[in-house]
Write an enzyme that holds these catalytic residues in place. Structure first.
Site, PDB file in Angstrom:
ATOM      1  N   HIS A 192      19.897 -10.497 -14.007  1.00 10.67           N
ATOM      2  CA  HIS A 192      20.323  -9.485 -13.028  1.00 10.67           C
ATOM      3  C   HIS A 192      19.920  -8.086 -13.487  1.00 10.67           C
ATOM      4  CE1 HIS A 192      23.382  -8.211  -9.814  1.00 10.67           C
ATOM      5  NE2 HIS A 192      22.873  -7.090 -10.295  1.00 10.67           N
ATOM      6  N   HIS A 210      17.772  -4.492 -11.818  1.00 10.22           N
ATOM      7  CA  HIS A 210      17.073  -3.840 -10.698  1.00 10.22           C
ATOM      8  C   HIS A 210      15.910  -3.009 -11.235  1.00 10.22           C
ATOM      9  CE1 HIS A 210      20.499  -4.417  -7.731  1.00 10.22           C
ATOM     10  NE2 HIS A 210      21.115  -4.647  -8.884  1.00 10.22           N
ATOM     11  N   HIS A 259      25.319 -10.030  -4.401  1.00  3.86           N
ATOM     12  CA  HIS A 259      26.272  -9.119  -5.036  1.00  3.86           C
ATOM     13  C   HIS A 259      27.608  -9.282  -4.315  1.00  3.86           C
ATOM     14  CE1 HIS A 259      22.829  -6.964  -6.757  1.00  3.86           C
ATOM     15  NE2 HIS A 259      23.645  -6.174  -7.430  1.00  3.86           N
ATOM     16  N   GLU A 303      32.292  -7.247  -6.876  1.00  4.94           N
ATOM     17  CA  GLU A 303      32.069  -6.177  -7.863  1.00  4.94           C
ATOM     18  C   GLU A 303      33.176  -5.127  -7.686  1.00  4.94           C
ATOM     19  OE1 GLU A 303      28.366  -4.109  -7.295  1.00  4.94           O
ATOM     20  OE2 GLU A 303      28.572  -2.917  -9.126  1.00  4.94           O
ATOM     21  N   ASP A 312      22.023  -4.863 -15.228  1.00  6.85           N
ATOM     22  CA  ASP A 312      22.058  -4.215 -13.909  1.00  6.85           C
ATOM     23  C   ASP A 312      20.978  -3.130 -13.746  1.00  6.85           C
ATOM     24  OD1 ASP A 312      23.088  -4.384 -11.381  1.00  6.85           O
ATOM     25  OD2 ASP A 312      24.931  -3.282 -11.776  1.00  6.85           O
TER      26      ASP A 312
HETATM   27 ZN   LIG Z   1      23.119  -5.234  -9.301  1.00  5.15          ZN
END
Ligand SMILES: [Zn+2]
Length: 337
Positions: free
Chosen positions: A17, A19, A202, A205, A283
């Site tokens: 995971h 980005h 997602h 969270e 992330d």
């Molecule tokens: Zn994320």
């Protein structure tokens, strides 16, 4: 905090995971801006860092929006994207990451300079090919839909991902789950699933366990991004275990975004102990000023996971990876997990 302590650096790792838009080096942002005549608050790397990084637990989302705006503006051409991807692969190899899935939102990331999606993908693929050869790393790509861009954007992203399913292995929904719940996106997500793409969403969270429950009921994903709030409802924990769903957990990100009040209270180890297939991820490593080594440090030194338990998380990650089985089998052998 970036960490290259050999204790963590030497552990072979997996990263599911992350980005790409949140993984651009500050020096590169400055270099691109100079080359392309782009406006920045400052062209000094140290002075720019506070604009493009989040160091403290934030009070509101606004504090990070500027960082993402600058990231989006930096993606100025497919050549730039190739550079960004290559440098990210270099940073990953430096931490001994052997299996890496990187995700990006084409409709968001490529819209700052109205890039042709196929050309942009070509840039990323050139970097990927070079990195796989040079670093012996298995790399997969995931296409994201930014929920706030609406269902049409999701349909368009899914069409594009299906067209390129030989190189894009999965799709994801990111962005505000509170404002745009899974119910808005069921049709395109199921279309992607029917086409054989991996599904990760997602969820849970900054939303309660019920959001994860709704996501599982609606689209049956193999993986959930974050999902940490299931800890508040044992029936959802049991559902996640029963379905064999893997959570992509990002401890430091969860702290910075206030998804957990303190890093010490992060439920990563509790979820692991309950039998949830958790994995450890970073992330947005540049924007959040972290890396996978730092996340391992947090898991081990703050949350009390043993290095063997962390190794198990790596096995969960390979098993849940969207990469082809032959590549996964090779990584399992190499990592001895
Ligand atoms: Zn994320």
């Amino acid at each position: 905090m970036k960490n290259f302590d050999p204790k963590y650096n030497d552990i072979p790792k997996t990263h599911l995971h992350v980005h790409l838009e949140g993984a651009i080096r500050t020096a590169t942002i400055v270099g691109i801006a100079k080359e392309h005549g782009l406006d920045l608050p400052t062209y000094d790397v140290e002075e720019l860092n506070p604009y493009v990084k989040v160091y403290e637990q934030w009070e509101s989302l606004d504090e990070v929006l500027e960082a993402f705006r600058i990231a989006q503006m930096s993606i100025a051409s497919s050549q730039v994207l190739e550079r960004i991807a290559w440098e990210f692969f270099e940073d990953s190899a430096r931490q001994n990451i052997k299996l890496l899935e990187v995700r990006f939102s084409p409709d968001w990331a490529f819209s700052g300079h109205d890039l042709d999606w196929d050309l942009a993908l070509h840039g990323i693929l050139s970097a990927k090919k070079k990195a796989e050869a040079q670093f012996g790393m298995a790399i997969g790509l995931i296409a994201i839909t930014s929920r706030s861009m609406g269902v049409e954007s999701c349909e368009k992203t899914v069409d594009w991902a299906i067209k390129h399913k030989d190189v894009i292995y999965g799709i994801d929904l990111a962005d505000s789950e509170i404002q745009h719940p899974i119910s808005e996106f069921v049709r395109p997500v199921l279309r992607a699933k029917d086409a054989g793409l991996g599904i990760t969403i997602h969820s849970g969270e900054d939303t309660p366990a019920s959001a994860v429950f709704d996501t599982i009921q609606a689209v049956g994903p193999e993986r959930i991004g974050h999902g940490i709030h299931i800890i508040e409802d044992m029936s959802v924990v049991e559902l996640v275990i029963e379905r064999g769903i893997t959570l992509e957990v990002n401890p430091w990100s969860n702290y910075l975004t206030n998804a957990v009040p303190t890093i010490e209270s992060h439920p990563l180890k509790k979820l692991f102990d309950l039998g949830v297939r958790v994995t450890i991820n970073s992330d947005d490593p540049q924007i959040l000023e972290t890396n996978l080594n730092n996340e391992y440090r947090i898991a081990h030194e703050i949350l009390g996971m043993t290095l063997d338990e962390i190794k198990t998380c790596n096995r969960y990650a390979v098993e849940a990876s969207f990469l082809p089985d032959a590549q996964k089998a090779a990584v399992i052998q190499e990592l001895k997990i």
